[in-house]
Structures are given as C-alpha cells and as structure tokens.
Design an enzyme around this catalytic site. Structure first.
Site, PDB file in Angstrom:
ATOM      1  N   GLU A 181      43.030  49.321  36.274  1.00  0.00           N
ATOM      2  CA  GLU A 181      42.294  48.361  37.086  1.00  0.00           C
ATOM      3  C   GLU A 181      40.804  48.671  37.138  1.00  0.00           C
ATOM      4  OE1 GLU A 181      44.196  48.518  40.852  1.00  0.00           O
ATOM      5  OE2 GLU A 181      43.005  50.191  41.598  1.00  0.00           O
ATOM      6  N   HIS A 182      40.414  49.840  36.663  1.00  0.00           N
ATOM      7  CA  HIS A 182      38.988  50.176  36.703  1.00  0.00           C
ATOM      8  C   HIS A 182      38.228  49.579  35.537  1.00  0.00           C
ATOM      9  CE1 HIS A 182      40.838  53.739  38.924  1.00  0.00           C
ATOM     10  NE2 HIS A 182      40.308  52.938  39.824  1.00  0.00           N
ATOM     11  N   GLN A 220      47.821  54.555  37.175  1.00  0.00           N
ATOM     12  CA  GLN A 220      49.111  55.125  36.767  1.00  0.00           C
ATOM     13  C   GLN A 220      49.858  55.750  37.947  1.00  0.00           C
ATOM     14  OE1 GLN A 220      48.912  57.577  33.234  1.00  0.00           O
ATOM     15  NE2 GLN A 220      50.723  58.744  33.839  1.00  0.00           N
TER      16      GLN A 220
HETATM   17 ZN   LIG Z   1      40.192  52.941  33.205  1.00  0.00          ZN
END
Ligand SMILES: [Zn+2]
Length: 236
Positions: free
Chosen positions: A123-124, A163
């Site tokens: 999500e980053h 994760q």
């Molecule tokens: Zn990432």
C-alpha cells in the site's frame, strides 16, 4: 488507428471483468459455473468509472510521456481493468467464499496447507509483493474445505496491503470462522518496491508470522507447525 484491430479479451467492460474475478475467488474455478451478476451493484454504475483512466493519463503526462502516442492509447483502459482486478478482494463476500464448506468432524490433529502462492500490492508504493503463504490450525471439531484456504489468502492478497496485516487478517479470519484451538500463518514474500528501487536490489525475502491460541501459548504446537513448514514438499 486501424479499424480492423484484433479482438482483445482484456478490453471487456471493467466491471464485468472484476465481477468475474470476484466470482473466481468466491466460488473457485472448479465449482459450478460462475453466475455473472446481471446488474452492477449500487455504486458500480459506469458513471464516474473513468476516474482511474483520467488519473493514469495524468501520471503519464507528469512523467513526461505522451498519453496520445499509439502504444499508450489504451493503457488507461487496461490500467483501469487491471487495478479493479488486482484489488477485487475488497468485493469478495466471505460468506459466499465459505459457502457451507465448514464441517463438524472428530478430527483434532493439526491441519497444514503450505506453498500457497499469492500476489499482492504494497500500500505504500502500489507495487507487487508476492510469495507463498502457509496456514495451519488445530481443529476444535470444525474444519474448512482445503480448497477454501488458498481463496481466503487470495481475498486478502487482492487488496492494498502490508504483509504483516495480511498475515494477521488470514489468521484472524480462520480463528473467527472455525474457533480452532489455534492458528498459525507464515508468509514469505519478495517486495518489488525494495527489489526495484535504490541499492537494495534483488532477492530479499520478508517473513511474517501470526500465531493465535495454542500456536502462541504452546511451544510444542508451534514447533510442530514449524516442523511441517521445514519439511520439503514431496516431489511427484
Ligand atoms: Zn512498498
């Protein structure tokens, strides 16, 4: 543009495309044929669905590309369809996925399924991370059909994820649905946002685990689970 362009199956209506992807996770490929929803659900109307395509054109322009050149003409459409498919886990109905495949049994030995492949998106950076998941649980009189567990993994993988959270969500889901004595989930994955960027190129694998119930409280149970994971998969 040539008018006799070949049929491209990936140019189906994005909403039909994503409903098919959701059906595959909910029902499995070898269940009865997928019932494709007749009408879009509320909020899925075509109006406003061009947002992704506009955004992709903006990104192409911002990085110095020309969204009008031939190779990129249909990229926004493809990205629209692809992003809906890769994040279709948000739309999966867990009750339809389980669909009665929880059974009461006398079996009380550890159940382990490992080497479950998955692809997710961090999500980053919205770049892929992918690898395998291993899931174990100690039934308290209830088991779930084995084919369902990879689809539970899929339901959570097809979202924007970290994760650690994905690992926890899979464990929590099975704990909630089966009320077993305990659950263990171990995920090993490679993250392209690490592999492709900066100096940390290639190969680093991240391992996360979530252990609940006796998998947390009993070293013996945890050791049994880990021993299962270390055992090589028998070759056919
Ligand atoms: Zn990432």
């Amino acid at each position: 543009m040539p008018t006799d362009k070949p049929f491209e199956p990936d140019l189906l209506d994005p909403e039909a495309h994503v409903r098919r992807a959701v059906e595959e996770i909910e029902r499995g490929e070898d269940d009865e044929p997928a019932r494709v929803a007749e009408k879009p659900a509320v909020g899925e109307q075509a109006s406003g669905s061009q947002g992704i395509e506009h955004a992709v054109r903006d990104i192409l322009t911002e990085i110095g590309e020309d969204p009008a050149r031939e190779g990129l003409l249909r990229t926004p459409e493809r990205m629209h369809r692809m992003w809906l498919e890769l994040t279709c886990g948000y739309r999966v109905d867990p009750d339809r996925l389980i669909n009665g495949a929880v059974f009461d049994v006398g079996y009380s030995e550890m159940v382990v399924i490992k080497g479950i492949p998955f692809y997710s998106l961090c999500e980053h950076h919205m770049l892929p991370f992918f690898g395998t998941a291993a899931v174990g649980y100690l039934p308290r009189g209830r088991v779930i059909g084995l084919s369902k567990i990879p689809r539970v993994v899929e339901m959570y993988a097809r979202r924007l994820q970290v994760q650690e959270r994905m690992t926890q969500q899979i464990a929590d889901f099975l704990q909630g649905r089966l009320n077993p004595y305990g659950v263990g989930v171990v995920i090993e994955a490679e993250h392209l946002c690490l592999a492709m960027r900066g100096v940390q190129k290639g190969g680093a694998t991240m391992v996360t685990s979530s252990v609940l119930g006796t998998f947390r409280s009993s070293k013996e149970t945890r050791d049994e689970f880990m021993a299962h994971l270390e055992r090589a998969v028998p070759r056919a």
